[in-house]
Design an enzyme around this catalytic site. Structure first.
Site, short mmCIF file in Angstrom:
data_model
loop_
_atom_site.label_atom_id
_atom_site.label_comp_id
_atom_site.label_asym_id
_atom_site.label_seq_id
_atom_site.Cartn_x
_atom_site.Cartn_y
_atom_site.Cartn_z
N ALA A 263 7.12 -35.29 35.98
CA ALA A 263 6.70 -34.63 37.22
C ALA A 263 5.48 -33.73 36.99
O ALA A 263 4.47 -33.81 37.70
CB ALA A 263 7.86 -33.82 37.79
N ASP B 205 3.91 -39.94 26.10
CA ASP B 205 5.28 -39.82 26.59
C ASP B 205 6.03 -41.06 26.12
O ASP B 205 5.55 -42.18 26.31
CB ASP B 205 5.30 -39.72 28.12
CG ASP B 205 6.64 -39.22 28.65
OD1 ASP B 205 7.68 -39.73 28.19
OD2 ASP B 205 6.65 -38.33 29.51
N ARG C 230 9.62 -37.28 42.65
CA ARG C 230 8.79 -36.14 42.26
C ARG C 230 7.63 -36.54 41.36
O ARG C 230 6.66 -35.79 41.23
CB ARG C 230 9.63 -35.06 41.58
CG ARG C 230 10.34 -35.56 40.32
CD ARG C 230 11.46 -34.65 39.88
NE ARG C 230 12.07 -35.04 38.63
CZ ARG C 230 13.00 -35.98 38.52
NH1 ARG C 230 13.42 -36.61 39.60
NH2 ARG C 230 13.51 -36.29 37.35
N LYS D 94 5.87 -44.59 31.09
CA LYS D 94 5.34 -43.56 31.97
C LYS D 94 3.87 -43.25 31.71
O LYS D 94 3.06 -43.16 32.63
CB LYS D 94 6.17 -42.27 31.82
CG LYS D 94 7.50 -42.28 32.52
CD LYS D 94 8.17 -40.92 32.43
CE LYS D 94 9.47 -40.90 33.24
NZ LYS D 94 10.12 -39.58 33.19
N ASP E 61 10.12 -31.14 29.20
CA ASP E 61 11.38 -30.71 29.79
C ASP E 61 12.36 -30.21 28.74
O ASP E 61 13.56 -30.13 28.99
CB ASP E 61 12.02 -31.85 30.58
CG ASP E 61 12.31 -33.07 29.71
OD1 ASP E 61 12.02 -33.02 28.50
OD2 ASP E 61 12.83 -34.07 30.24
N CYS F 138 38.64 -23.00 21.52
CA CYS F 138 40.01 -23.03 22.02
C CYS F 138 40.04 -23.08 23.55
O CYS F 138 40.92 -23.70 24.14
CB CYS F 138 40.79 -21.82 21.51
SG CYS F 138 40.19 -20.23 22.11
#
Length: 930
Positions: free
Chosen positions: A377, A403, A414, A427, A475, A531
């Site tokens: 984006a 990328d 987006r 991309k 990101d 736990c």
């Protein structure tokens, strides 16, 4: 663009003007072929491609008030004041009101005016998830004091409204009535109610914030011009600028009305006229970063107006006239602003930018060598901005983008450079091609490399040294930190930004002027104790964390351990014996369960395995937990064991008619079959047929055991190995050897990694299994369940992004208004250095020469290291033998470092003190050997 990506029902473009050459520097939809064509008609095709679900149309005739009645919201970006007043009056008084936005960008100035009618009800003011707290006590008072457990701070504020649930004893509070609080503190608050007669609080209870609607009353533009109210500040050092700019925009409107044109850049005559009208110079051009930023802001304001969600631009009881100025950017380029002729138009697509900053700066932009990391984006927006600005479009320029990801359907909302037909493609390649179509002069190279230490041969020293600037469009923090360290080392500027839904942040990292990105960090995320996750969850996040852990253990880690064991059994057995800890024991037990009791040869075996997992997870473990810790159990102090935040569980009864139960069986069976490479039959498509298969599974009875230990210590960690562990591990290895003898030599399993986005429709069942595990576990503990989307967001740690925030962030980065934080300066004698510095020694020096050079500067080196390897320490006599050796030789011999051919130097860290014995923190020293 932003509204179409957001998915409005329809968008109509009105424009009577034609495309001119300098429009190409601010509108990505235009190309040289559009010159002379109507701007709306030239834009519509590219905008329609963004989202086929939105009807995009055009209107190219003169706009009338009657046209506006067809719309919920109208945005004016280029309108004279008298017409704006006329249209705004109509919108304000229309029934129902039409949301009106007037925005304009003039050079490095811009303004936004919002009028969403006489009244607008905002149902969610801040878009934050309502806060909750777990109650520890409630007093019988007027007003009542409510205390919560101290696991997490309360985020309530005075005046908030809350509701109660699950309160025992004081049950009258569970009526879901909204109650007002005050005196909010980190772990308590006061309830404005008399609880004297509400009964005595016993235990339990959840308190949740309730969002209250807010009614905003807007004034029309005609009134707001006279009384604008308070302005939204973008720079707190310039309180007095905003009222002047408010007048300046009115003066510019007056200039246009009187002379029917904009003032000419560099014209003293127009400057005098404009100044006499109280305006500013250089307000003519539309700069792309300003357009991007204001497009993001206005797009979000329209979404607010149409949805009633999130507080719009509004201050006190006045509608907001937001004025933003990036005039401080001019001071950085003041040495270019000397010759008025430098601002004259050149009949180029960059004339708008040249009229503001001059042709010298434009040339620098065109010859820049830029590295963009990421083409999601943020990367798409950056590419669009830089292409329109002419960055890396000159003969010496180059833009490199990398990328390693591919395009998925969910990206299209987006990442606007991608289309449906690009799904599955790289991309960076598609984004680079789209950017080149915006500006054919762009010199761009697309790579699919991950950026990290392992890719040194691609992004080598020469690559970093030749860069003008790096831009992070990432990101994740780890990659950001790596790029930051490279920029710090090679002393290169870094543009950093990030988004989180409607929020965004930007940071400019400038050598010797600012601190670097890694100099500060967010506090670590709170992690639930082991736990709590395994036995005592009290919110859905705990259930999702457990579900993801089970997914990874069953489908990824165990198959991987099986393969490691089968590929090299001797080496694997040795590693387990050497580890001899609880983790090694767990690994071996999981392998045996997988290959012995749990080995699947048919899909029926996989269904049986899934059904037994259900019984183990949601029935047997809960029975054992309740047997070990009954509902009336107490701790050593006598206090109830099952006190907040613990929630007493109940086991479930499997039902083949319960859709969630059957979906869990289906997802678990299919994924189990995948790990064993077993074909999945068509019966899984039929719930009825699958249910019939599940009903045939024989489930053995379970009886809780007395000697089972369940961890309750929140600070407990894995214990180290013991003698007992060694013995157990040897026994397990013997069993494993027998089990392995029954397998073919070719047998291997297929590990499955959780994929949060590769299947947007969850056809791989990854999200389905995690959501099923989490929600059925939530039922055990009476915790509200979540849908698949939220499970995907939380389990996949997906950061929601919207186009409006992305556009604003990238616009801000390209403008850079961030006030720099200077780095810490260290001094010694006449030397100064910061985190940005490194000292350089050339000519292939020896260790002795390095120490001598430091001694000459009053620094006494007592330790020299390369990475984790100690090259020299004055305390070790044998290290004296190394002093006459070249540093690079010592590194090769003792650090066993393989120095690649593309490297010309190495860096060493030196510990030293001054002549007074004070430790000195000095920069790394680069030793050049080529």
């Amino acid at each position: 663009k932003n509204l179409i990506l957001a998915g409005v029902k329809s968008a109509t473009l009105h424009d009577e003007g034609i495309v001119e050459l300098w429009d190409l520097s601010s509108n990505f939809a235009f190309s040289e072929n559009h010159a002379g064509k109507n701007r709306a008609l030239a834009s519509v095709q590219k905008l329609q491609e963004l989202n086929n679900a939105v009807l995009v149309s055009t209107l190219t005739t003169k706009l009338t008030k009657e046209h506006l009645s067809d719309f919920q919201a109208v945005v004016f970006t280029d309108i004279r004041l008298e017409k704006a007043l006329e249209f705004n009056d109509y919108c304000h008084n229309h029934k129902p009101p039409i949301s009106f936005v007037k925005t304009e960008v003039r050079g490095h100035f811009g303004s936004i005016f919002c009028d969403f009618g006489p009244e607008l009800t905002v149902v969610d003011v801040d878009r934050e998830v309502p806060h909750t707290g777990i109650i520890a006590s409630i007093s019988n008072d007027n007003p009542a004091l409510v205390s919560c457990i101290d696991d997490e701070r309360l985020e309530f504020q005075d005046g908030d409204f809350v509701v109660f649930s699950e309160v025992q004893g004081m049950t009258k509070l569970n009526d879901r009535k909204s109650r007002k609080i005050r005196s909010a503190k980190p772990y308590s608050f006061t309830l404005e109610e008399d609880t004297t007669n509400f009964g005595t609080y016993v235990k339990g209870g959840i308190v949740s914030q309730v969002k209250q609607p807010k009614v905003l009353k807007f004034k029309p533009l005609r009134e707001a011009l006279k009384d604008p109210g308070d302005f939204l500040l973008s720079d707190f050092s310039k309180f007095d600028h905003l009222p002047l700019l408010h007048l300046a925009f009115q003066a510019l409107d007056k200039f246009i009305s009187e002379f029917d044109c904009l003032p000419v850049a560099g014209s003293e005559k127009d400057l005098l006229l404009l100044t006499s009208m109280s305006a500013l110079e250089r307000e003519k051009a539309i700069l792309n970063p300003m357009a991007a930023m204001f497009g993001g802001i206005v797009g979000q304001e329209v979404v607010k107006a149409c949805s009633g969600k999130f507080h719009p631009f509004f201050q006190w009881k006045f509608n907001l006239h937001y004025v933003f100025t990036s005039s401080s950017i001019l001071t950085r380029w003041s040495h270019f602003l000397l010759n008025p002729n430098d601002f004259k138009p050149l009949n180029s697509r960059y004339d708008a930018q040249i009229s503001v900053f001059g042709s010298k700066l434009q040339k620098k932009l065109e010859d820049a060598k830029v590295f963009i990391v990421g083409s999601g984006a943020l990367g798409c927006e950056f590419l669009k901005n830089l292409a329109l600005m002419g960055v890396s479009c000159g003969s010496q320029g180059k833009l490199t983008i990398t990328d390693d990801d591919v395009i998925e359907k969910s990206n299209l909302s987006r990442q606007f450079l991608f289309r449906d037909w690009n799904i599955g493609q790289a991309k960076s390649t598609i984004a680079a091609s789209a950017a080149a179509s915006i500006n054919s002069q762009l010199k761009i190279e697309a790579l699919q490399n991950h950026v990290g230490p392992e890719i040194g041969s691609v992004f080598n020293d020469a690559f970093w040294e030749n860069l003008t600037v790096a831009i992070n469009a990432l990101d994740n923090v780890d990659a950001r930190l790596y790029v930051d360290q490279r920029c710090l080392y090679f002393q290169k500027p870094l543009l950093e930004s990030g988004t989180l839904v409607a929020k965004c942040n930007t940071q400019m990292v400038i050598p010797y002027l600012t601190e670097n990105y890694g100099a500060s960090s967010d506090p670590p995320e709170n992690q639930a104790p082991m736990c709590t996750v395994h036995s005592f969850p009290h919110n859905i996040d705990h259930c999702l964390t457990w579900a993801q852990s089970e997914f990874e253990g069953l489908l990824e880690k165990t198959p991987a351990e099986v393969n490691a064991c089968l590929s090299n059994p001797v080496e694997y057995a040795t590693s387990m014996r050497n580890a001899a800890d609880a983790q090694a024991k767990d690994n071996l037990e999981c392998i045996l369960k997988c290959l012995d009791q749990g080995k699947c040869e048919t899909f029926q075996d996989c269904v049986t395995w899934a059904r037994l997992r259900f019984e183990d997870y949601f029935v047997n473990r809960i029975k054992q937990l309740k047997f070990t810790f009954p509902e009336d159990a107490a701790v050593s102090t006598g206090a109830p064991f099952w006190s907040s935040p613990k929630r007493f569980p109940h086991q479930l009864q499997f039902s083949a008619v319960d859709p969630s139960h059957l979906q869990f069986i289906m997802a678990a069976s299919i994924l189990r079959a995948e790990t064993f490479d077993i074909p999945v039959p068509d019966l899984v498509k039929s719930p009825k047929m699958l249910a019939e298969v599940v009903e045939k599974v024989i489930v053995p009875d379970f009886q809780p055991k007395e000697d089972v230990k369940i961890a309750t210590d929140e600070k407990a960690t894995r214990s180290a190995g013991s003698v007992d562990d060694v013995a157990v591990i040897n026994q397990l290895l013997l069993k494993l050897e027998l089990c392995r003898n029954n397998l073919s030599s070719e047998f291997r399993m297929k590990p499955i990694q959780f994929e949060k986005e590769s299947q947007d429709d969850d056809t791989n069942f990854h999200v389905g299994l995690i959501a099923g595990l989490a929600n059925i576990r939530a039922r055990n503990y009476s915790i509200p369940e979540v849908d698949k989307l939220k499970a995907k967001l939380i389990a996949g740690r997906i950061i929601p992004a919207i186009a409006t925030a992305t556009a604003m962030a990238t616009g801000l980065v390209c403008l850079e208004l961030y006030k720099p934080v200077p780095p810490k300066v260290l001094k010694h004698r006449d030397m100064k250095w910061t985190v940005w510095d490194r000292w350089v020694l050339r000519d292939y020096p020896t260790l002795k020469q390095v120490i001598k050079w430091l001694k000459g500067n009053g620094l006494n080196a007592y330790s020299i290291s390369y990475g984790n390897c100690l090259l020299f320490n004055s305390l070790f006599p044998r290290h004296q033998e190394r002093l006459d050796k070249k540093v690079v030789e010592v590194v090769r011999e003792f650090a066993k470092a393989e120095l690649p051919p593309y490297r010309s130097h190495l860096d060493v860290s030196v510990a030293c003190d001054d002549n007074e014995g004070n430790d000195m923190d000095i920069p790394p020293i680069s030793i050049y050997y080529r």
